[in-house]
Design a protein around this motif. Structure first.
Motif, PDB file in Angstrom:
ATOM      1  N   GLY A  41       0.832  -1.192   0.000  1.00 27.29           N
ATOM      2  CA  GLY A  41       0.000   0.000   0.000  1.00 27.29           C
ATOM      3  C   GLY A  41       0.865   1.239   0.000  1.00 27.29           C
ATOM      4  N   GLU A 164     -11.550   1.074  -2.333  1.00 29.13           N
ATOM      5  CA  GLU A 164     -10.959   0.628  -1.081  1.00 29.13           C
ATOM      6  C   GLU A 164     -11.355  -0.816  -0.787  1.00 29.13           C
ATOM      7  OE1 GLU A 164     -10.855   2.069   3.626  1.00 29.13           O
ATOM      8  OE2 GLU A 164     -12.231   2.995   2.191  1.00 29.13           O
ATOM      9  N   ASP A 167      -9.325  -3.136  -2.907  1.00 29.02           N
ATOM     10  CA  ASP A 167      -7.958  -3.276  -2.409  1.00 29.02           C
ATOM     11  C   ASP A 167      -7.887  -4.188  -1.179  1.00 29.02           C
ATOM     12  OD1 ASP A 167      -6.956  -1.678  -4.410  1.00 29.02           O
ATOM     13  OD2 ASP A 167      -6.948   0.150  -3.204  1.00 29.02           O
ATOM     14  N   LYS A 171      -6.029  -8.005  -0.682  1.00 24.28           N
ATOM     15  CA  LYS A 171      -5.123  -8.452   0.377  1.00 24.28           C
ATOM     16  C   LYS A 171      -5.583  -9.783   0.957  1.00 24.28           C
ATOM     17  CE  LYS A 171      -3.192  -4.018   1.815  1.00 24.28           C
ATOM     18  NZ  LYS A 171      -2.957  -3.071   2.943  1.00 24.28           N
ATOM     19  N   TYR A 177      -0.098  -5.569  -4.948  1.00 30.80           N
ATOM     20  CA  TYR A 177      -0.527  -4.177  -5.002  1.00 30.80           C
ATOM     21  C   TYR A 177      -0.218  -3.620  -6.396  1.00 30.80           C
ATOM     22  CZ  TYR A 177      -0.146   0.871  -4.305  1.00 30.80           C
ATOM     23  OH  TYR A 177      -0.271   2.227  -4.428  1.00 30.80           O
ATOM     24  N   PRO A 178      -1.103  -2.779  -6.977  1.00 34.45           N
ATOM     25  CA  PRO A 178      -2.383  -2.332  -6.465  1.00 34.45           C
ATOM     26  C   PRO A 178      -3.472  -3.396  -6.639  1.00 34.45           C
ATOM     27  CG  PRO A 178      -1.980  -1.350  -8.594  1.00 34.45           C
ATOM     28  CD  PRO A 178      -0.743  -2.127  -8.246  1.00 34.45           C
TER      29      PRO A 178
END
Length: 343
Positions: A41, A164, A167, A171, A177-178
């Motif tokens: 991040g 968000e 993202d 994870k 990432y991204p």
């Protein structure tokens, strides 16, 4: 008027030149993805330092490509917010200092207004009024737009923004990432029908969004120790999650069209590059006899072109910040003033 646009709100350094008569002359973008990849991040301090290193070389390269010199620039527009305060300060200080040295005006631009107006840079721009779906890593909003600076909030996310949520799910799926583009890529291999993801807040009236429940649903699916590392299982989760987010936004956009009577919808922000979202919005628009507009992929993510264009609109109306460096990490779009004479 030749406007130099500077974008440094987060992890991309963007510059552009916009001419009042010739349009966009050129733009340059440097992405910090490789810099932040090891951390999973954006690291704010690293982002700010990298903007300092990249801004001047990018501007010199842009001027050379466009066969212009600094003395040809009439004004400087920079992203004043929302965004990371350190990154915003870099762009604001640089732009204001440059404007002072050249004896020209500078203006701070709202990052989301830049995204909202980015489709105006295309060959077939939308006419006012229209509905805007602003969807990015930090924002998910539906806005009624009757002119530049004439914005009425119709609905927004009550928790995570769509980008968000993408993202965070990335994870969970242990993707690089991204995360957003990686989830979309993995979803292409999956079966979106395998799991019954909810479509949050679509069973009640209103135009607000909520995406936090989709993260919880995803996490629960990944608690199955036996299957969570199976590639197909993960791809099916990615596909189901993506469709749930996309369907939710499409349903809300349909409601906005029906409630306002507006038949033009623009989609802007980083998530607007998602092909599944574009596909489903266009299918919905056909049924509603509406039109969907969006910027080319390179102008969906953060870029200097959108800041140069938005800045030009306000500079042409006589706005400027003089020597004040404006940096607002939080800045509601509805606080912006109307640009007179442009509608």
């Amino acid at each position: 008027m030749l406007v130099l646009g500077i974008e440094t709100s987060c992890d991309e350094t963007g510059v552009a030149l916009y001419h009042s008569e010739q349009g966009l002359l050129g733009h340059e973008l440097y992405s910090q993805v490789a810099l932040h990849a090891d951390y999973g991040g954006v690291v704010p301090e690293l982002a700010s330092r990298d903007h300092v290193r990249k801004l001047m070389p990018l501007i010199h390269g842009l001027l050379g490509d466009c066969q212009k010199e600094l003395k040809d620039v009439s004004a400087v527009a920079y992203t004043a917010g929302p965004g990371l305060i350190g990154a915003l300060m870099v762009g604001g200080a640089f732009a204001t200092s440059l404007a002072f040295g050249l004896g020209i005006p500078a203006i701070g631009v709202h990052h989301m207004e830049g995204h909202l107006l980015a489709p105006m840079l295309e060959e077939n721009p939308p006419e006012f009024p229209f509905i805007a779906l602003l969807v990015s890593g930090g924002h998910t909003q539906l806005v009624s737009v009757t002119g530049v600076g004439q914005y009425a909030l119709l609905g927004e996310s009550l928790d995570d923004a769509a980008g968000e949520a993408f993202d965070k799910v990335a994870k969970m799926l242990e993707l690089d990432y991204p995360g957003g583009p990686q989830v979309a890529k993995l979803a292409q291999k999956g079966n979106a029908q395998r799991f019954k993801f909810p479509r949050p807040m679509t069973d009640r009236p209103g135009l607000d969004f909520s995406f936090s429940g989709l993260k919880t649903f995803t996490l629960n699916l990944l608690q199955d120790e036996k299957d969570k590392h199976d590639p197909q299982y993960r791809a099916d989760i990615a596909a189901g999650f993506q469709d749930a987010v996309v369907d939710t936004m499409v349903i809300k956009c349909r409601r906005a069209i029906q409630q306002t009577g507006l038949k033009r919808l623009i989609m802007a922000g980083g998530v607007s590059a998602n092909l599944r979202l574009r596909e489903k919005l266009e299918a919905m628009a056909v049924k509603e006899k509406a039109q969907v507009y969006y910027a080319r992929p390179e102008f969906c993510t953060d870029n200097g072109a959108m800041i140069a264009y938005a800045g030009f609109q306000r500079l042409a109306a006589g706005e400027q910040n003089d020597l004040a460096i404006v940096s607002k990490p939080r800045w509601p779009l509805t606080e912006l003033s109307e640009v007179k004479g442009i509608s």
